[in-house]
Design an enzyme around this catalytic site. Sequence first.
Site, mmCIF file in Angstrom:
data_model
loop_
_atom_site.group_PDB
_atom_site.id
_atom_site.type_symbol
_atom_site.label_atom_id
_atom_site.label_comp_id
_atom_site.label_asym_id
_atom_site.label_seq_id
_atom_site.Cartn_x
_atom_site.Cartn_y
_atom_site.Cartn_z
ATOM 1 N N GLU A 1 -4.602 1.491 -2.480
ATOM 2 C CA GLU A 1 -3.571 0.699 -2.354
ATOM 3 C C GLU A 1 -2.264 0.735 -3.464
ATOM 4 O OE1 GLU A 1 -4.704 -3.467 -1.603
ATOM 5 O OE2 GLU A 1 -6.684 -2.991 -1.217
ATOM 6 N N GLY B 1 0.872 -1.286 -0.159
ATOM 7 C CA GLY B 1 0.112 0.035 0.173
ATOM 8 C C GLY B 1 0.773 1.432 -0.124
ATOM 9 N N CYS B 2 0.340 2.242 -0.477
ATOM 10 C CA CYS B 2 1.066 3.560 -0.574
ATOM 11 C C CYS B 2 0.748 4.355 0.478
ATOM 12 C CB CYS B 2 0.869 4.230 -2.096
ATOM 13 S SG CYS B 2 -0.632 4.785 -2.318
ATOM 14 N N GLY B 3 -0.548 4.249 1.087
ATOM 15 C CA GLY B 3 -1.031 4.822 2.123
ATOM 16 C C GLY B 3 -1.650 6.211 1.714
ATOM 17 N N LEU B 4 -2.092 6.485 0.421
ATOM 18 C CA LEU B 4 -2.703 7.478 -0.263
ATOM 19 C C LEU B 4 -4.220 7.440 0.250
ATOM 20 C CD1 LEU B 4 -0.757 8.468 -3.122
ATOM 21 C CD2 LEU B 4 -0.510 9.382 -0.730
#
Length: 279
Positions: free
Chosen positions: A129, A122-125
């Site tokens: 995901e 995940g990129c956390g944005l």
Amino acid sequence: MRLSTPDLDEAFDRADHARAQVVRVRAARIDATEQEDCLAEEVPIALEYNGISHATMLATPADLEDFALGFSLTEGIVDGVSDIRGMDLRHECAGIVVALEISSACAMRLRERRRAMAGRTGCGLCGVETLPEVLRPVPAVADGPAVPIGAVLQAMRDMRARQVLHDLTGATHAAGWADAQGRVALVREDVGRHNALDKLIGALARGGQDASAGMTLVSSRASFEMVQKTAMAGVGILAAVSAPTALAVRVALQTNLTLLGFLRDADAAIYTHPQRMLA
């Protein structure tokens, strides 16, 4: 502070605000007399497609059918209103579930999309995901007739005059749609600017409105998601009260969208495709 909220089910059925008793501070002096104030409601809204939970957001519990349809369209989950076969709202765990039945082709596409994301880091944005899901390709909007800048400025002023919930609470954003003459036809409000825009786009779609024949107005900054959603709706002009981000400008350039910011009184800044604006 005392918060007065009606019965939970009754509140979710309609109430977009609650009342509270507050103590005011004026000119650095405390007024001991309590006064009534209004607070915008914010509850968890879960979107479910063909029985599978997809996303949960905090939103104002009004115009949820518009919200669900607008989100489905701007996120590319469905291609049009006809892909929505049914929609039900139910109250669960102090929130609201919007259960949508979508066409089998759209459901399969959504399952494939979720399967493709499974197992990736995940990129956390914003809960998305993968980076490709955030910066997904958006079709360019079609060229349209030029619009007088005065019509855009007037439409923004008129939208502000129609922000009923904001006037009550001071806590909500608005998104509006106006025709090429600057006549405001629709306004939707929410505590989240993205939610307000999704509600607006859903309302336009449900009403069969040709969104491309006008402009979108937002009472916030113009993030790239706001540009994405506007372009997905086929609207060629987005006007914001505050500033755009650099990414928003790049996406607007790529999607042939005219992006305006800092609309204040008779002033504005045109960031992209100024050929759509007439003096």
